[in-house]
Scaffold this motif. Structure first.
Motif, PDB file in Angstrom:
ATOM      1  N   SER A 224      -5.378  -9.291   5.484  1.00 16.48           N
ATOM      2  CA  SER A 224      -6.606 -10.015   5.144  1.00 16.48           C
ATOM      3  C   SER A 224      -7.361  -9.391   3.976  1.00 16.48           C
ATOM      4  CB  SER A 224      -7.535 -10.085   6.362  1.00 16.48           C
ATOM      5  OG  SER A 224      -7.816  -8.766   6.845  1.00 16.48           O
ATOM      6  N   SER A 225      -7.296  -8.063   3.860  1.00 15.62           N
ATOM      7  CA  SER A 225      -8.037  -7.365   2.806  1.00 15.62           C
ATOM      8  C   SER A 225      -7.328  -7.492   1.459  1.00 15.62           C
ATOM      9  CB  SER A 225      -8.204  -5.888   3.171  1.00 15.62           C
ATOM     10  OG  SER A 225      -8.699  -5.155   2.071  1.00 15.62           O
ATOM     11  N   ALA A 226      -8.049  -7.979   0.461  1.00  9.69           N
ATOM     12  CA  ALA A 226      -7.475  -8.141  -0.878  1.00  9.69           C
ATOM     13  C   ALA A 226      -7.158  -6.785  -1.486  1.00  9.69           C
ATOM     14  CB  ALA A 226      -8.451  -8.903  -1.774  1.00  9.69           C
ATOM     15  N   GLU A 227      -7.999  -5.778  -1.232  1.00 10.72           N
ATOM     16  CA  GLU A 227      -7.773  -4.434  -1.774  1.00 10.72           C
ATOM     17  C   GLU A 227      -6.506  -3.815  -1.192  1.00 10.72           C
ATOM     18  OE1 GLU A 227      -9.990  -0.065  -2.052  1.00 10.72           O
ATOM     19  OE2 GLU A 227     -11.075  -1.804  -1.259  1.00 10.72           O
ATOM     20  N   SER A 228      -6.289  -4.006   0.111  1.00 13.23           N
ATOM     21  CA  SER A 228      -5.083  -3.476   0.760  1.00 13.23           C
ATOM     22  C   SER A 228      -3.832  -4.168   0.237  1.00 13.23           C
ATOM     23  CB  SER A 228      -5.181  -3.653   2.279  1.00 13.23           C
ATOM     24  OG  SER A 228      -6.276  -2.933   2.795  1.00 13.23           O
ATOM     25  N   ARG A 229      -3.935  -5.475   0.009  1.00 17.67           N
ATOM     26  CA  ARG A 229      -2.788  -6.201  -0.540  1.00 17.67           C
ATOM     27  C   ARG A 229      -2.449  -5.696  -1.935  1.00 17.67           C
ATOM     28  NH1 ARG A 229      -5.287 -10.935   1.495  1.00 17.67           N
ATOM     29  NH2 ARG A 229      -5.931 -11.512  -0.633  1.00 17.67           N
ATOM     30  N   HIS A 230      -3.482  -5.492  -2.750  1.00 16.25           N
ATOM     31  CA  HIS A 230      -3.262  -5.001  -4.120  1.00 16.25           C
ATOM     32  C   HIS A 230      -2.606  -3.631  -4.104  1.00 16.25           C
ATOM     33  CE1 HIS A 230      -3.914  -4.240  -8.368  1.00 16.25           C
ATOM     34  NE2 HIS A 230      -4.464  -3.078  -8.049  1.00 16.25           N
ATOM     35  N   LYS A 231      -3.079  -2.732  -3.224  1.00 19.12           N
ATOM     36  CA  LYS A 231      -2.514  -1.377  -3.139  1.00 19.12           C
ATOM     37  C   LYS A 231      -1.043  -1.427  -2.726  1.00 19.12           C
ATOM     38  CE  LYS A 231      -3.120   3.137  -0.940  1.00 19.12           C
ATOM     39  NZ  LYS A 231      -3.914   3.933   0.040  1.00 19.12           N
ATOM     40  N   ALA A 232      -0.723  -2.273  -1.736  1.00 17.56           N
ATOM     41  CA  ALA A 232       0.664  -2.385  -1.260  1.00 17.56           C
ATOM     42  C   ALA A 232       1.561  -2.957  -2.350  1.00 17.56           C
ATOM     43  CB  ALA A 232       0.715  -3.268  -0.016  1.00 17.56           C
ATOM     44  N   PHE A 233       1.097  -4.004  -3.045  1.00 16.74           N
ATOM     45  CA  PHE A 233       1.894  -4.601  -4.121  1.00 16.74           C
ATOM     46  C   PHE A 233       2.082  -3.627  -5.277  1.00 16.74           C
ATOM     47  CE2 PHE A 233       0.973  -9.054  -2.583  1.00 16.74           C
ATOM     48  CZ  PHE A 233       2.297  -9.418  -2.456  1.00 16.74           C
ATOM     49  N   SER A 234       1.046  -2.833  -5.580  1.00 16.75           N
ATOM     50  CA  SER A 234       1.123  -1.879  -6.682  1.00 16.75           C
ATOM     51  C   SER A 234       2.183  -0.815  -6.404  1.00 16.75           C
ATOM     52  CB  SER A 234      -0.234  -1.220  -6.905  1.00 16.75           C
ATOM     53  OG  SER A 234      -0.166  -0.254  -7.922  1.00 16.75           O
ATOM     54  N   THR A 235       2.200  -0.289  -5.183  1.00 20.47           N
ATOM     55  CA  THR A 235       3.187   0.729  -4.804  1.00 20.47           C
ATOM     56  C   THR A 235       4.600   0.169  -4.872  1.00 20.47           C
ATOM     57  OG1 THR A 235       1.575   1.762  -3.333  1.00 20.47           O
ATOM     58  CG2 THR A 235       3.892   2.331  -2.988  1.00 20.47           C
ATOM     59  N   CYS A 236       4.781  -1.051  -4.369  1.00 15.18           N
ATOM     60  CA  CYS A 236       6.116  -1.650  -4.339  1.00 15.18           C
ATOM     61  C   CYS A 236       6.585  -2.074  -5.725  1.00 15.18           C
ATOM     62  CB  CYS A 236       6.112  -2.859  -3.406  1.00 15.18           C
ATOM     63  SG  CYS A 236       5.775  -2.445  -1.680  1.00 15.18           S
ATOM     64  N   SER A 237       5.661  -2.533  -6.583  1.00 16.06           N
ATOM     65  CA  SER A 237       6.056  -3.015  -7.903  1.00 16.06           C
ATOM     66  C   SER A 237       6.620  -1.896  -8.769  1.00 16.06           C
ATOM     67  CB  SER A 237       4.868  -3.670  -8.605  1.00 16.06           C
ATOM     68  OG  SER A 237       3.829  -2.727  -8.825  1.00 16.06           O
ATOM     69  N   SER A 238       6.122  -0.654  -8.593  1.00 21.88           N
ATOM     70  CA  SER A 238       6.656   0.483  -9.347  1.00 21.88           C
ATOM     71  C   SER A 238       8.134   0.675  -9.035  1.00 21.88           C
ATOM     72  CB  SER A 238       5.880   1.759  -9.004  1.00 21.88           C
ATOM     73  OG  SER A 238       4.526   1.629  -9.343  1.00 21.88           O
ATOM     74  N   HIS A 239       8.455   0.632  -7.755  1.00 18.91           N
ATOM     75  CA  HIS A 239       9.845   0.820  -7.329  1.00 18.91           C
ATOM     76  C   HIS A 239      10.724  -0.329  -7.794  1.00 18.91           C
ATOM     77  CE1 HIS A 239      13.079   0.981  -4.080  1.00 18.91           C
ATOM     78  NE2 HIS A 239      13.214   2.104  -4.744  1.00 18.91           N
ATOM     79  N   LEU A 240      10.217  -1.551  -7.710  1.00 18.47           N
ATOM     80  CA  LEU A 240      10.991  -2.709  -8.133  1.00 18.47           C
ATOM     81  C   LEU A 240      11.257  -2.695  -9.636  1.00 18.47           C
ATOM     82  CD1 LEU A 240       9.589  -5.713  -6.055  1.00 18.47           C
ATOM     83  CD2 LEU A 240      11.915  -4.829  -6.050  1.00 18.47           C
ATOM     84  N   THR A 241      10.307  -2.196 -10.415  1.00 20.17           N
ATOM     85  CA  THR A 241      10.502  -2.085 -11.862  1.00 20.17           C
ATOM     86  C   THR A 241      11.682  -1.174 -12.182  1.00 20.17           C
ATOM     87  OG1 THR A 241       8.130  -2.391 -12.238  1.00 20.17           O
ATOM     88  CG2 THR A 241       9.410  -1.454 -14.051  1.00 20.17           C
ATOM     89  N   VAL A 242      11.738  -0.018 -11.513  1.00 22.91           N
ATOM     90  CA  VAL A 242      12.829   0.937 -11.707  1.00 22.91           C
ATOM     91  C   VAL A 242      14.161   0.324 -11.282  1.00 22.91           C
ATOM     92  CG1 VAL A 242      13.759   3.169 -11.001  1.00 22.91           C
ATOM     93  CG2 VAL A 242      11.319   2.939 -11.459  1.00 22.91           C
ATOM     94  N   VAL A 243      14.169  -0.342 -10.131  1.00 27.42           N
ATOM     95  CA  VAL A 243      15.395  -0.958  -9.611  1.00 27.42           C
ATOM     96  C   VAL A 243      15.929  -2.007 -10.583  1.00 27.42           C
ATOM     97  CG1 VAL A 243      16.311  -2.480  -7.813  1.00 27.42           C
ATOM     98  CG2 VAL A 243      14.915  -0.514  -7.181  1.00 27.42           C
ATOM     99  N   THR A 244      15.045  -2.818 -11.134  1.00 27.27           N
ATOM    100  CA  THR A 244      15.456  -3.867 -12.080  1.00 27.27           C
ATOM    101  C   THR A 244      16.092  -3.273 -13.327  1.00 27.27           C
ATOM    102  OG1 THR A 244      13.665  -5.295 -11.286  1.00 27.27           O
ATOM    103  CG2 THR A 244      14.663  -5.847 -13.408  1.00 27.27           C
TER     104      THR A 244
END
Length: 300
Positions: A224-244
């Motif tokens: 529900s929290s927009a800040e928590s969603r942003h933090k989770a997406f930010s952490t995961c996007s770093s890893h996905l960038t490297v994987v790509t």
């Protein structure tokens, strides 16, 4: 006969003399950034506030990046400066083994990091129990064992081929595609085996990573929290960038090992894989990670 070969000649990145100095300083600069950036990540993530599985895996990834660049770049720089660009037969075997071992281990480690993120987001209450110190060490050890098996098999296969072609390798280090081109025998069986290995090393971990992030995305969207969603997406996007980046360059290099028309393009992808990505990893993880930036600022 390949048993009579005592050394190979590496043609390097370019045969144009006017580009040699530019290439030397560019590669030297990137290598320096790789060493400084990844060593900094190793030091920063050793901070007591960052003693979590995610940062443990990140330290191991940084060590692998340093190792990958160090196996390839110093020899490449020496060959640019020297008129003698030869590498001994044993040196070539060793370099190929190390490159394949480090690349395969890194892929399995990236899959382990995706699993860690899956447990953190989708099973937060059980995270400390599932991702214990023993579990993290076991995942790293399994990654290394998988990398070792792949490197032993691939190196053995390549150097049992009949390498009766010219001893000049149209590449800047000993890798599978340029060595296969030196074979005068039918390599169709080996190419099928390499395709299978590519699937096991790249596509199976990639599919597991995609599955993990599909589950993670579904869980994040329920937050529900927009800040928590942003933090989770930010952490995961770093890893996905490297994987790509790894998936794109690795696939383009190894899927068609005997395609001579694409050798120059493979050199570019190999530079990205062995030089550029190890330089970018610390930037991707540190600049997009609030906790790492806070430790860096406090350290300054």
């Amino acid at each position: 006969n390949h048993t009579q070969l005592t050394e190979f000649i590496l043609s390097g990145l370019s045969s144009r003399p006017e580009l040699q100095h530019l290439l030397f300083f560019t590669i030297c600069f990137l290598y320096s950034l790789t060493l400084i950036g990844n060593l900094l990540i190793c030091v920063v993530t050793a901070h007591p506030t960052l003693h979590t599985p995610m940062y443990f895996f990140l330290r191991v990834l940084s060590f692998l990046d340093i190792s990958t660049a160090s196996v390839v770049v110093p020899k490449m720089l020496a060959n640019i400066l020297s008129e003698d660009s030869s590498i001994s037969y044993l040196g070539c075997v060793t370099q190929l083994y190390c490159v394949v071992f480090l690349a395969a281990t890194e892929w399995y480690l990236l899959a382990a990091m995706a699993y860690d993120r899956y447990v953190a987001v989708c099973r937060p209450l059980r995270y400390p129990a599932i991702m214990s110190t023993r579990a993290c060490l076991s995942l790293v050890l399994l990654s290394c064992c998988g990398g070792k098996v792949v490197s032993v098999v691939q190196t053995a296969w390549v150097f049992t081929l009949s390498l009766c072609g010219p001893r000049r390798i149209n590449y800047f280090f000993c890798d599978i595609p340029p060595l296969v081109l030196l074979s005068c025998a039918d390599t169709s069986c080996y190419e099928r085996q390499l395709l299978s290995a590519t699937v096991l090393v790249i596509f199976v971990p990639f599919c597991l990573i995609l599955l993990s992030y599909t589950c993670i995305t579904c869980s994040i969207l329920r937050i529900s929290s927009a800040e928590s969603r942003h933090k989770a997406f930010s952490t995961c996007s770093s890893h996905l960038t490297v994987v790509t980046l790894y998936c794109a360059s690795g696939t383009l290099i190894y899927l068609q090992p005997k395609s001579s028309n694409s050798q120059e393009a493979k050199k570019i992808f190999a530079v990205i894989y062995t030089t550029v990505i190890p330089t970018l990893n610390p930037l991707i993880y540190s600049l997009r990670n609030k906790e790492v930036k806070e430790v860096l600022i406090r350290g300054m």
